[in-house]
Design a protein around this motif. Sequence first.
Motif, mmCIF file in Angstrom:
data_model
loop_
_atom_site.group_PDB
_atom_site.id
_atom_site.type_symbol
_atom_site.label_atom_id
_atom_site.label_comp_id
_atom_site.label_asym_id
_atom_site.label_seq_id
_atom_site.Cartn_x
_atom_site.Cartn_y
_atom_site.Cartn_z
ATOM 1 N N ILE A 108 -30.702 -0.860 -46.020
ATOM 2 C CA ILE A 108 -29.251 -0.292 -46.329
ATOM 3 C C ILE A 108 -28.243 -0.718 -45.240
ATOM 4 O O ILE A 108 -27.056 -1.126 -45.745
ATOM 5 N N ALA A 109 -28.349 -0.710 -44.129
ATOM 6 C CA ALA A 109 -27.441 -1.092 -43.071
ATOM 7 C C ALA A 109 -27.170 -2.471 -43.439
ATOM 8 O O ALA A 109 -26.016 -2.874 -42.770
ATOM 9 N N SER A 110 -28.107 -3.530 -43.663
ATOM 10 C CA SER A 110 -27.693 -5.019 -43.809
ATOM 11 C C SER A 110 -26.645 -5.395 -44.940
ATOM 12 O O SER A 110 -26.257 -6.292 -45.001
ATOM 13 N N MET A 111 -26.481 -4.537 -46.072
ATOM 14 C CA MET A 111 -25.763 -4.816 -47.002
ATOM 15 C C MET A 111 -24.265 -5.059 -46.810
ATOM 16 O O MET A 111 -23.861 -4.275 -46.140
ATOM 17 N N ALA A 116 -14.964 -4.041 -55.195
ATOM 18 C CA ALA A 116 -15.536 -3.236 -56.339
ATOM 19 C C ALA A 116 -14.554 -3.538 -57.439
ATOM 20 O O ALA A 116 -13.212 -4.213 -57.059
ATOM 21 N N ILE A 117 -14.844 -3.380 -58.739
ATOM 22 C CA ILE A 117 -13.847 -3.654 -59.741
ATOM 23 C C ILE A 117 -12.786 -2.965 -59.862
ATOM 24 O O ILE A 117 -11.632 -3.189 -60.590
ATOM 25 N N ASN A 118 -12.557 -1.820 -59.106
ATOM 26 C CA ASN A 118 -11.470 -1.094 -58.934
ATOM 27 C C ASN A 118 -10.442 -1.365 -57.870
ATOM 28 O O ASN A 118 -9.695 -0.553 -57.480
ATOM 29 N N GLY A 119 -10.821 -2.313 -56.937
ATOM 30 C CA GLY A 119 -10.197 -2.784 -55.885
ATOM 31 C C GLY A 119 -10.443 -2.102 -54.581
ATOM 32 O O GLY A 119 -10.247 -2.286 -53.549
ATOM 33 N N GLN A 120 -11.642 -1.304 -54.674
ATOM 34 C CA GLN A 120 -12.047 -0.458 -53.525
ATOM 35 C C GLN A 120 -13.200 -1.601 -52.939
ATOM 36 O O GLN A 120 -13.542 -2.653 -53.238
ATOM 37 N N THR A 122 -16.971 -1.910 -51.684
ATOM 38 C CA THR A 122 -18.275 -1.500 -52.076
ATOM 39 C C THR A 122 -19.406 -2.129 -51.266
ATOM 40 O O THR A 122 -18.849 -3.191 -50.433
ATOM 41 N N PHE A 123 -20.573 -2.124 -51.599
ATOM 42 C CA PHE A 123 -21.660 -2.911 -50.919
ATOM 43 C C PHE A 123 -22.336 -3.950 -51.904
ATOM 44 O O PHE A 123 -22.175 -3.878 -53.252
#
Length: 652
Positions: A108-111, A116-120, A122-123
């Motif tokens: 989880i920590a490595s990602m 994101a498609i909305n401009g935010q 994400t991982f």
Amino acid sequence: MIRPLVTRLTLTLALATPTLVACTDGDPSIDEALEIDPETGKPTLGVELDLGKADSYDGYQGPATAGLSSSTEAWTVTRRWYQISAEAGIAWPANSGLTWDQKYAAWIASMEKTSAINGQTTFELTTPWGKTLPAPKLECAEAAMFLRATFASWYGLPFFMSAWHPTHTRVYYGHFGGVLASGARIPGSPLYKTAYKDHTAALANKSNAEILAAWPRDTTLASRRLAGANDDEQTFLGTGKYTGAYLDEVFLNKRAAWLVLRVMDSFASAHLADANRNMFNLAPSAVRAGDVLLQRWQASGIGHTVVVKSVTQLGEGRLDLEAVYGSMPRIQPVWYGVEIIKSYFTDESSGGPGENSDGKAYASLGGGIKRWRTPVSKNGRWYNIVPQSDRVHHINSTDLARIAQRTAEFETLLGASSPEGERDALLAQIELARENLKKKPASCTNRSRREAAFAKLYTLMASAFGMSKVEVDRTYRVLDDYVFAELEYNQARTCCWNSTTEAMAEMALSLNEDHIYDEATSTCNAPIVFKGRDGDYEIFRQYAVSLGRGAEWVAWSADEACPQANVVDDQEVAPSWTSFCSIADAIMDAPGGGSSGGGAGPTGGPCNGVTWEGQCEGNTVVWCDDQVIHRYPCPSGDTCAWQSALDYYWCQ
């Protein structure tokens, strides 16, 4: 060009009860009769609430091993979460000395961050075969379950979740498929081993490059979507690609993919709050990546789920923490740093002190920081236990004083936010609520969340920045706030209306933009609140018809339990804000908008000098779009700066 905006936060916490009557909506993803939860639209399994009942290290009995059949199995268990093995993996080196529980945290920590498609932010999901994909669009609880179950299946680790079913009582979904307490298959549940294929063994001796080149497909799986609001299109995979297509991309074992799809369809946040069965209460000092924070402010109804992304020890008993969460409508999980996420960990709804409006202690409602129980097989049954290594960090669900203390501990652990950081976090919460209202304009929850954040903002800005309430409203209020004013939940039929749409919100705002300034008299008119009047919403429906968009208007319906369905005139919560017309010049680009009796027009342009290209206020991007000032706090690790490739200010 449309600048990316902050998106939705809320997720309904589905809580079916043993009194529900079974039914089906005909969706082929439903492999047994279940109540369709009115808030999520999903066939959500039930939860037997054990509020106030002590949880044990071993939890409750799971299915009997003697009754299990290999034909129902989604994957074979070859490892245990407490074991240490020497091989290198996707997020750990050879001879790491880590247990598989710790390796899950490392994964989880490595990602890495991605857009994101909305401009935010994400991982990016990384698989054991070297494939990387942006995180899928999911609800917040779905994101937590997807990550845990996916990792377990990849590495042959045991995983199961338990729930209540109206016909079969206690049921279990996990590596053994869908089974009853006896271990027998749930009637109607798939025979995962015979119905679907696992290509892992056939490709075991291939290199990652060879595996990716020969990646097997399950076209039926790839055509599937999650139940609910039809909002899980994974557009980065292409048009018409939904969650099934995403799972087809990341699972060699298609049996496991089908099981994960089933879990996300019928489990929700309420199951994560179940301290006896699926997760356990954790001491804040032990928090690590992969842990889950739950917010719950009532025994049933809405809630929120946050997945801890990374934890960094800063020394002197302080932590830096980042987290991600999905939302409803579904989004790719948003990645936030401690400046914003701290407010979730310290909020009373996260199992903190105090009581909700029903007089129930928040600490008794299942909120707060949690860790996954780990399955073991003993005495002829599977159990979800608290691992031996975690028992020193376990907090019993009856220890309400200790549970309630955790929000104060996080206040200390996560350090004191700067006034600027607290301001930006509150503004982000306000914007999240606004964006959700643009999708579901009847949402009373988001109206209340927005105003609760404004109440905190008023206090902060007065103490730290010397700003009056009027100055705060002139700076941060928008027309939306007045149109989607806060309503008294039990005295407003609007609050039951979950089927409102983005088009309806757009038309409600357009109506008000036409209404607030009277050209003939040069006066400002108070906005028309989107609520029920005289038993209907006729003013808004007629406006839709006048635009030739009458077909886009959705008639009111009680989309959830609605004792206030017969309310004729919805009641507003007494507002704490400054009246619209007294600050209209700062909100709207309308002549005479600053005074109900006429007067000078706006003095600073529609956004008081803020341009579309924007500017930086510390690490927050501020810009004007469609006559409204927008603010976006950059995620932790990013900074606000001029982007020459974009010709506006943004995070980098």
